[in-house]
Design a protein around this motif. Structure first.
Motif, PDB file in Angstrom:
ATOM      1  N   PHE A  91     -14.335 -80.849 143.470  1.00  0.00           N
ATOM      2  CA  PHE A  91     -13.330 -80.406 142.455  1.00  0.00           C
ATOM      3  C   PHE A  91     -11.944 -80.910 142.908  1.00  0.00           C
ATOM      4  N   GLY A  92     -11.693 -81.040 144.133  1.00  0.00           N
ATOM      5  CA  GLY A  92     -10.363 -81.575 144.843  1.00  0.00           C
ATOM      6  C   GLY A  92     -10.337 -82.919 144.559  1.00  0.00           C
ATOM      7  N   ARG A  93     -11.262 -83.548 144.421  1.00  0.00           N
ATOM      8  CA  ARG A  93     -11.256 -85.287 143.983  1.00  0.00           C
ATOM      9  C   ARG A  93     -10.945 -85.241 142.763  1.00  0.00           C
ATOM     10  N   ALA A  94     -11.611 -84.561 141.820  1.00  0.00           N
ATOM     11  CA  ALA A  94     -10.980 -84.310 140.443  1.00  0.00           C
ATOM     12  C   ALA A  94      -9.709 -84.291 140.214  1.00  0.00           C
ATOM     13  N   VAL A  95      -9.007 -83.116 140.739  1.00  0.00           N
ATOM     14  CA  VAL A  95      -7.866 -82.937 140.707  1.00  0.00           C
ATOM     15  C   VAL A  95      -6.733 -84.224 141.190  1.00  0.00           C
ATOM     16  N   LEU A  96      -7.331 -84.649 142.113  1.00  0.00           N
ATOM     17  CA  LEU A  96      -6.575 -85.829 142.693  1.00  0.00           C
ATOM     18  C   LEU A  96      -6.663 -87.082 142.049  1.00  0.00           C
ATOM     19  N   GLY A  97      -7.529 -87.056 140.939  1.00  0.00           N
ATOM     20  CA  GLY A  97      -7.789 -88.285 140.059  1.00  0.00           C
ATOM     21  C   GLY A  97      -8.764 -89.100 140.765  1.00  0.00           C
ATOM     22  N   GLN A  98      -9.549 -88.677 141.617  1.00  0.00           N
ATOM     23  CA  GLN A  98     -10.597 -89.883 142.279  1.00  0.00           C
ATOM     24  C   GLN A  98     -11.792 -89.908 141.400  1.00  0.00           C
ATOM     25  N   GLU A  99     -12.196 -88.889 140.627  1.00  0.00           N
ATOM     26  CA  GLU A  99     -13.518 -88.988 140.090  1.00  0.00           C
ATOM     27  C   GLU A  99     -13.436 -87.488 138.808  1.00  0.00           C
ATOM     28  N   PRO A 100     -14.293 -87.708 137.821  1.00  0.00           N
ATOM     29  CA  PRO A 100     -14.227 -86.547 137.064  1.00  0.00           C
ATOM     30  C   PRO A 100     -14.743 -85.166 137.719  1.00  0.00           C
ATOM     31  N   PRO A 141      -4.894 -67.258 154.905  1.00  0.00           N
ATOM     32  CA  PRO A 141      -3.849 -68.177 153.884  1.00  0.00           C
ATOM     33  C   PRO A 141      -2.358 -68.224 154.467  1.00  0.00           C
ATOM     34  N   GLN A 142      -1.968 -69.183 153.901  1.00  0.00           N
ATOM     35  CA  GLN A 142      -0.187 -69.297 154.103  1.00  0.00           C
ATOM     36  C   GLN A 142       0.592 -68.141 153.245  1.00  0.00           C
ATOM     37  N   LYS A 143      -0.088 -67.481 152.490  1.00  0.00           N
ATOM     38  CA  LYS A 143       0.781 -66.701 151.693  1.00  0.00           C
ATOM     39  C   LYS A 143      -0.246 -65.544 151.025  1.00  0.00           C
ATOM     40  N   THR A 144       0.242 -64.320 150.734  1.00  0.00           N
ATOM     41  CA  THR A 144      -0.443 -63.312 150.044  1.00  0.00           C
ATOM     42  C   THR A 144       0.273 -62.687 149.026  1.00  0.00           C
ATOM     43  N   TYR A 145      -0.514 -62.137 148.220  1.00  0.00           N
ATOM     44  CA  TYR A 145       0.124 -61.833 147.112  1.00  0.00           C
ATOM     45  C   TYR A 145      -0.469 -60.372 146.352  1.00  0.00           C
ATOM     46  N   GLU A 146       0.083 -59.235 145.963  1.00  0.00           N
ATOM     47  CA  GLU A 146      -0.554 -58.222 145.504  1.00  0.00           C
ATOM     48  C   GLU A 146      -0.615 -58.274 144.143  1.00  0.00           C
ATOM     49  N   SER A 147      -0.581 -59.305 143.472  1.00  0.00           N
ATOM     50  CA  SER A 147      -0.854 -59.463 141.882  1.00  0.00           C
ATOM     51  C   SER A 147      -1.278 -60.915 141.625  1.00  0.00           C
ATOM     52  N   TYR A 148      -2.070 -61.054 140.678  1.00  0.00           N
ATOM     53  CA  TYR A 148      -2.705 -62.244 140.377  1.00  0.00           C
ATOM     54  C   TYR A 148      -1.332 -63.163 139.523  1.00  0.00           C
ATOM     55  N   GLU A 149      -0.646 -62.381 139.128  1.00  0.00           N
ATOM     56  CA  GLU A 149       0.571 -63.094 138.624  1.00  0.00           C
ATOM     57  C   GLU A 149       1.348 -63.670 139.560  1.00  0.00           C
ATOM     58  N   ALA A 150       1.838 -62.959 140.422  1.00  0.00           N
ATOM     59  CA  ALA A 150       2.467 -63.540 141.485  1.00  0.00           C
ATOM     60  C   ALA A 150       1.986 -65.048 142.107  1.00  0.00           C
ATOM     61  N   LEU A 151       0.748 -64.954 142.315  1.00  0.00           N
ATOM     62  CA  LEU A 151       0.058 -66.122 142.978  1.00  0.00           C
ATOM     63  C   LEU A 151       0.124 -67.180 141.784  1.00  0.00           C
ATOM     64  N   LEU A 152      -0.103 -66.934 140.472  1.00  0.00           N
ATOM     65  CA  LEU A 152       0.199 -68.223 139.724  1.00  0.00           C
ATOM     66  C   LEU A 152       1.613 -68.599 139.454  1.00  0.00           C
ATOM     67  N   ASP A 153       2.491 -67.614 139.864  1.00  0.00           N
ATOM     68  CA  ASP A 153       4.033 -68.031 139.845  1.00  0.00           C
ATOM     69  C   ASP A 153       4.385 -68.939 141.083  1.00  0.00           C
ATOM     70  N   ASP A 154       3.394 -69.145 142.112  1.00  0.00           N
ATOM     71  CA  ASP A 154       3.908 -70.039 143.299  1.00  0.00           C
ATOM     72  C   ASP A 154       3.631 -71.255 142.988  1.00  0.00           C
ATOM     73  N   PRO A 155       4.864 -72.189 143.269  1.00  0.00           N
ATOM     74  CA  PRO A 155       4.856 -73.417 142.784  1.00  0.00           C
ATOM     75  C   PRO A 155       3.923 -74.476 143.867  1.00  0.00           C
ATOM     76  N   ASP A 156       3.874 -73.780 144.920  1.00  0.00           N
ATOM     77  CA  ASP A 156       2.955 -74.432 145.999  1.00  0.00           C
ATOM     78  C   ASP A 156       1.589 -74.419 145.834  1.00  0.00           C
ATOM     79  N   VAL A 157       1.192 -73.693 144.910  1.00  0.00           N
ATOM     80  CA  VAL A 157      -0.408 -73.661 144.633  1.00  0.00           C
ATOM     81  C   VAL A 157      -0.832 -74.460 143.438  1.00  0.00           C
ATOM     82  N   ASP A 158      -1.603 -75.519 143.648  1.00  0.00           N
ATOM     83  CA  ASP A 158      -2.101 -76.518 142.801  1.00  0.00           C
ATOM     84  C   ASP A 158      -3.418 -76.126 141.859  1.00  0.00           C
ATOM     85  N   ALA A 159      -4.094 -75.431 142.445  1.00  0.00           N
ATOM     86  CA  ALA A 159      -5.355 -75.207 141.840  1.00  0.00           C
ATOM     87  C   ALA A 159      -5.867 -73.761 142.195  1.00  0.00           C
ATOM     88  N   VAL A 160      -6.297 -73.034 141.250  1.00  0.00           N
ATOM     89  CA  VAL A 160      -7.053 -71.685 141.555  1.00  0.00           C
ATOM     90  C   VAL A 160      -8.436 -71.509 141.307  1.00  0.00           C
TER      91      VAL A 160
END
Length: 324
Positions: free
Chosen positions: A291-300, A54-73
């Protein structure tokens, strides 16, 4: 977010993530593995990082959720933790693909959807098998009328869980056969029936030691006259098959839900039996891409909230009968 790429974070170093979802994510055309996280196991996180880069690793879930470069989990945590971390991810404006079962009650599923809607993010339950050409082919055969009027659907899924410490035997984390494998049967039956059951009758076995159901048999009646049975177990020889019977023919799929490679459908009608072969790509790659296409607004998203809510309603109803 790049125009055609979703940057993913994964909460937890679970077995399903290691064996299935992360390999699928690395091969997905519209996905980047941005971050992995773990809590309480730096060695496991290090092993995952060395394996999946991965580009980054975190030793807590909270830290990952605070990463502005993460679009989806992607959330592969034990069942009892799904709701908490979906809510937290939604608060941080992350789109969420959560392992099945989405929630352990109808109330949880509703709360999760409300939080995601409020924060403008997507939520989808991770039933990867629904992405499979095999599943979609079976559905198209049923809908084509080739079996005539459908009368009966049956799905069986189980295996022998020998590890007494497995999280799937934890009552505190909402383990048990119905949440683990029965949810597949119920999702499939409802999908093929094209309706929600009007009557659910269930019985099963609850482990005295673990206080979770180790097997369940759930019978359903649908408004279109279809009757169905789901059987699941954590104490049988590994088995999977499903069957659809109409007044003009039957369809049998003797294949694991998430088969990759060659899948088979057996079609029987008056005087003949035909074997169809369906090539099945990696369902988990398909799921990440869809799911990626859904996130990108291409389909439900492929699995709708209504679908997830319907499954939760049947499971909640059945477990109340089994556990009382």
């Amino acid at each position: 977010m790049a125009e055609k790429t979703v940057r993913w974070g994964v909460l937890g170093c679970a077995g399903i993530a290691e064996r299935k979802v992360l390999p699928g994510m690395l091969h997905a055309e519209n996905a980047v593995l941005q971050a992995l996280s773990s809590r309480g196991s730096s060695e496991k996180l290090k092993r995952f990082a060395e394996k999946f880069h991965p580009q980054k690793t975190y030793e807590s879930y909270e830290a990952l959720l605070d990463d502005p470069d993460v679009d989806a989990v992607y959330i592969p945590l034990p069942n009892g933790l799904h709701c908490e971390w979906v809510l937290r991810a939604a608060e941080k404006k992350k789109h969420v693909l959560c392992e099945k079962p989405l929630g352990v009650s109808v109330e949880e599923v509703g709360r999760m959807k409300a939080a995601c809607d409020e924060n403008g993010v997507l939520l989808m339950e991770a039933f990867a098998y629904r992405q499979s050409p095999l599943t979609q082919k079976a559905k198209s055969i049923v809908e084509s009328g080739a079996l005539g009027t459908v009368k009966y659907i049956e799905s069986c899924y189980g295996y022998n869980l020998e590890n007494e410490a497995d999280v799937r035997l934890s009552a505190a984390l909402y383990g048990g056969a119905t949440y683990d494998v029965g949810c597949y049967n119920l999702n499939l039956i409802r999908y093929l029936a094209g309706a929600e059951p009007v009557r659910v009758s269930a019985f099963g076995k609850v482990s005295e030691k673990h206080a979770v159901d180790t097997e369940s048999c759930i019978m359903m009646e649908f408004p279109n006259g279809i009757r169905a049975v789901s059987y699941c177990s954590l104490t049988i020889f590994r088995s999977h098959r499903y069957l659809v019977i109409g007044d003009k023919g039957s369809l049998t799929v003797p294949t694991e839900f998430n088969t990759e490679g060659e899948g088979k459908i057996l079609l029987a009608s008056e005087g003949k039996t035909e074997e169809l072969t369906v090539n099945c790509p990696d369902n988990y790659r398909l799921e990440i891409e869809q799911f990626g296409r859904a996130v990108l607004g291409q389909e439900p998203g492929l699995i709708s909230f209504g679908d997830s809510l319907g499954n939760a309603e049947v499971i909640e109803n059945a477990l109340k009968q089994i556990q009382n």
